[in-house]
Design an enzyme around this catalytic site. Structure first.
Site, PDB file in Angstrom:
ATOM      1  CB  ALA A 160      72.309 -26.551  26.979  1.00 49.33           C
ATOM      2  N   GLY A 194      72.697 -22.885  22.400  1.00 48.70           N
ATOM      3  CA  GLY A 194      71.792 -21.940  23.053  1.00 48.70           C
ATOM      4  C   GLY A 194      72.387 -20.544  23.165  1.00 48.70           C
ATOM      5  CD  GLU A 218      68.990 -22.590  19.986  1.00 49.15           C
ATOM      6  OE1 GLU A 218      69.626 -23.147  20.897  1.00 49.15           O
ATOM      7  OE2 GLU A 218      67.959 -23.057  19.490  1.00 49.15           O
ATOM      8  CD  GLU A 222      72.238 -26.628  19.228  1.00 49.37           C
ATOM      9  OE1 GLU A 222      72.806 -26.421  18.128  1.00 49.37           O
ATOM     10  OE2 GLU A 222      71.911 -25.714  20.005  1.00 49.37           O
TER      11      GLU A 222
END
Ligand code: COA
Length: 260
Positions: free
Chosen positions: A65, A110, A113, A133
């Site tokens: 992110a 992310g 991900e 995270e």
């Protein structure tokens, strides 16, 4: 404002490069929207046989992110961003074309991900993979808690998520988190394209059916999965490419697949 995503065609390959090196290719809102647009367009384009996702430079595939953009965000802003992961990475996730991550550096949060949304993962030898995270007071929000255990199993997923463990490319290879590691100093993109080159020789209808059937295997009980396999097999039975493969075999030549 510059485009956060560079899209390039090389033959049947479409290469998506996140172009935000100064922020280590972090996923801003605009980057997610661009990935969604590209995923939708390329998935519908018959000329595209494989989609490669990578990042600019050699430091980061994607640092997750965009934490700078997130500063000052309200809880609702963050919720909206989390929804965008689902809607904008969905087209790549469900693409009927094989999607490959060429992991050119760190894939954190992310970023990992995003790589997990892909069907195959190729990593540079210096790449590192992690879901940090919980150390930031959150959990993976772009599918990491669901997709990582499906790839590496529950215990290893918990090890990565609870301990914030960073895997080297070689460790990730041993865990089955990446399919292939490219040697230090080699050209990652060129090697990735060489690694996926056999896709161009396969039948598009069959590849799409195989992807859909395999994805279903992770979600449904075996009996239902076998039924879905039969349905996807049926789609290949009706294809012109299946008949072309039989003719080519009889005529001792290579098949010429058209995707029909
Ligand atoms: N969002 C926004 N900016 C980021 C970023 C992110 N996720 N990750 C790095 N950047 C920015 C840095 O703030 C820095 O900006 P600056 O030059 O204005 O100070 C720039 O990218 C370079 O970062 P730097 O840490 O100096 O580079 P590095 O190559 O030594 O390390 C990382 C790169 C990705 C290992 C490191 O920046 C990092 O750990 N970032 C956080 C990743 C993270 O926790 N992601 C999960 C989010 S849930």
């Amino acid at each position: 404002m510059t485009d956060p995503l560079h899209v390039e065609r090389r033959g049947g390959a479409a290469i998506l490069t996140i172009d935000r090196e100064a922020r280590r290719n972090a996923l801003s809102r605009d980057t997610l929207l661009a990935l969604g647009r590209a995923g939708r367009e390329l998935s519908a384009d018959p000329a595209v046989r494989v989609i490669v996702v990578t990042g600019r430079g050699d430091k980061a595939f994607c640092a997750g992110a965009d934490l700078k953009e997130r500063q000052g965000s309200t809880d609702d802003d963050v919720r909206a961003q989390i929804s965008l992961y689902r809607t904008e990475l969905g087209p790549l996730d469900r693409s009927p074309k094989p999607v490959v991550a060429a992991i050119n550096g760190v894939a954190f949060g992310g970023g990992l991900e995003l790589a997990l949304v892909c069907d195959l993962r190729v990593a540079a030898a210096h790449a590192e993979l992690a879901l940090p995270e919980t150390g930031l007071g959150i959990i993976p929000g772009a599918g990491g808690t669901q997709r990582l255990p499906r790839v590496v199993g529950e215990a290893r997923a918990k090890e990565m998520i609870l301990l914030g463990r960073r895997l080297s490319a070689e460790e990730a290879l041993r865990w089955g988190l990446v399919n292939h590691v490219v040697a230090e100093g080699a050209d990652l993109l060129a090697e990735t394209l060489a690694y996926v080159a056999p896709i161009a020789d396969g039948a598009p209808v069959a590849q799409a059916a195989a992807l859909a059937a395999i994805d279903a295997a992770l979600e449904v009980p075996l009996d239902r999965g076998l039924e879905l396999e039969r349905l996807h097999y049926d789609a290949t039975l009706r294809s012109a490419d299946r008949r072309e493969a039989l003719s080519a075999f009889a005529e001792k030549r290579r098949p010429r697949f058209t995707g029909a």
